[in-house]
Design an enzyme around this catalytic site. Structure first.
Site, PDB file in Angstrom:
ATOM      1  CG  HIS A  95      -1.979  -0.948   1.343  1.00 43.31           C
ATOM      2  ND1 HIS A  95      -2.333  -1.523   2.549  1.00 43.31           N
ATOM      3  CD2 HIS A  95      -2.781  -1.484   0.417  1.00 43.31           C
ATOM      4  CE1 HIS A  95      -3.307  -2.380   2.357  1.00 43.31           C
ATOM      5  NE2 HIS A  95      -3.605  -2.388   1.059  1.00 43.31           N
ATOM      6  CD  GLU A 148      -4.052   2.564  -3.326  1.00 42.03           C
ATOM      7  OE1 GLU A 148      -5.270   2.331  -3.183  1.00 42.03           O
ATOM      8  OE2 GLU A 148      -3.173   1.720  -3.131  1.00 42.03           O
TER       9      GLU A 148
END
Ligand code: AMP
Length: 402
Positions: A182, A386
């Site tokens: 992540h 993201e």
């Protein structure tokens, strides 16, 4: 005008998520998702943000190649085709970059070979990411393809945090160490938190809690990651939707020797049938909260275990960082579940953070503080992005000379 568009591809084992962005103003031109690739019931959902139109295709899409071809056709229908001279690059999410990839990297044969070599430590993700890259390369061989690694942000971790306490020779031979995941989200959120505080990232220490179906915490000192909760694989750390997070490694020997389970069965148990799902049969925090409201004790215990682990990591990262300026919640649970945020911070007032119930209850898409002005450590909700981060990193690499 120089090309300013970036297509971001996130290729999973049976899905492809994509976004087309214009990096002059970071605006989104199109977004979409292909699901259930390889099945009869594949589905493509495409939205052109230039017109607001959403189109859906249902029916078999055989493989990633067919999926990308369909995506390319959809983009072309909106005048945003992959053959456009305005396209500067394609940015790919790659889950595992090992120790080698510390930065976004333009893909060539050596890079492909290294991502392939990392498959044993990311058997679910890297093969799908590779397929996505190869397919995109075949479609536009002349275009820079950039790999943006989930692990890259964590390569700044000191050896004391990155190594497991096992025989060093064995660890090195099999590349066993803590990589973290992540990273794109932790990088984006830690920077956005500094911005929210009106300070430079270099001056701010942040604990980032990325709580989605997968979940990880990170300790970020002055913009650099110094510890994170995921390890060799995304199984370590917090309690997740279906993953156990931390456990005594001897649980695995015990299940094999006493329970007669095979390695594959234990792998499936810990990755797919554990976490919130294993504890109470649901992995969606909304459903768990609904059950708790009805007095369901199993759901309550699952929630309590989830919060207990989260608190332990928050406390640990206070110790790792020494000084904490902010705790930032992000991803599906972190951005939406006010009860999780309140419970995770409850009782930590002695360390500095506090949550204001009124601010915590307000919903929104923008980064926001949920701590009272008097709190010594700020608590924030910072929606992650993201795709934007991958597009930014991709464009920074290929766009700067144009
Ligand atoms: P992500 O992996 O970041 O997409 O997060 C997905 C998870 O976020 C879901 O499995 C839910 O547990 C959680 N989630 C999404 N929306 C909400 C909500 N409104 N309230 C509580 N949890 C939510």
């Amino acid at each position: 005008m120089s090309p300013s568009r970036v297509l971001v591809l996130n290729s999973g084992s049976s899905s492809v998520k994509y976004q087309l962005l214009d990096m002059r103003d970071s605006s989104r031109l199109a977004t979409g998702l292909v699901e259930r690739i390889g099945e009869q019931t594949s589905r493509l959902r495409h939205t052109a943000l230039t017109t607001g139109e959403t189109r859906e295709h249902n029916g078999p899409i055989a493989d990633h190649q067919a999926a990308l071809k369909t995506v390319a056709e959809e983009l072309a229908r909106d005048g945003l085709g992959l053959d456009s001279p305005e396209l500067a690059a394609i940015g790919h999410r790659v889950v595992h970059g090992g120790m080698f990839f510390t930065e976004p990297t333009v893909v060539d044969d050596d890079v492909l070979a290294e991502i392939e070599r990392l498959i044993p430590v990311a058997p679910l993700h890297n093969p799908a990411n590779l397929t996505g890259i190869r397919t995109a390369m075949a479609l536009r061989p002349d275009l820079p393809q950039v790999a943006v690694f989930d692990t890259a942000f964590h390569t700044t971790m000191p050896e004391s945090a990155a190594r497991y306490a096992i025989d060093t020779r064995i660890a090195d031979r099999y590349r066993v160490r803590r990589y973290g995941f992540h990273g794109t989200s932790h990088a984006y959120v830690s920077r956005a938190t500094a911005k929210l505080l009106g300070r430079a990232p270099e001056d701010v220490n942040v604990i980032v809690l990325h709580l989605g179906n997968g979940a990880s915490a990170s300790a970020v000192r002055g913009g650099r990651c110094v510890d994170t909760s995921m390890g060799l694989t995304p199984l370590e750390g917090l309690v997740m939707g279906t993953r156990s997070g931390d456990l005594d490694p001897a649980v695995i020997f015990h299940l094999a020797r006493v329970g007669g389970m095979s390695m594959d069965e234990i792998d499936t148990l810990l990755n797919k049938r554990s976490g919130l799902f294993g504890l109470c049969g649901d992995n969606d925090m909304r459903e768990i909260q609904r059950r708790i409201d009805e007095g369901d004790e199993e759901a309550q215990l699952a929630f309590d275990i989830y919060i207990h682990r989260l608190k332990k990591y928050i406390g640990a990262y206070f110790a790792v960082l020494g000084r904490v300026d902010a705790i930032a919640f992000t991803a599906g649970v972190g951005e939406n579940a006010a009860a999780v945020r309140a419970a995770a911070v409850a009782g930590l007032e002695g360390l500095g953070p506090a949550v204001d119930d009124g601010l915590n209850a307000v919903r929104g898409d923008a980064p926001r503080l949920i701590s009272p002005a008097s709190a010594r450590v700020a608590v924030a909700v910072v929606p992650t992005d993201e795709e934007l981060e991958i597009a930014r990193q991709t464009y920074a690499l290929v766009g700067k000379d144009k």
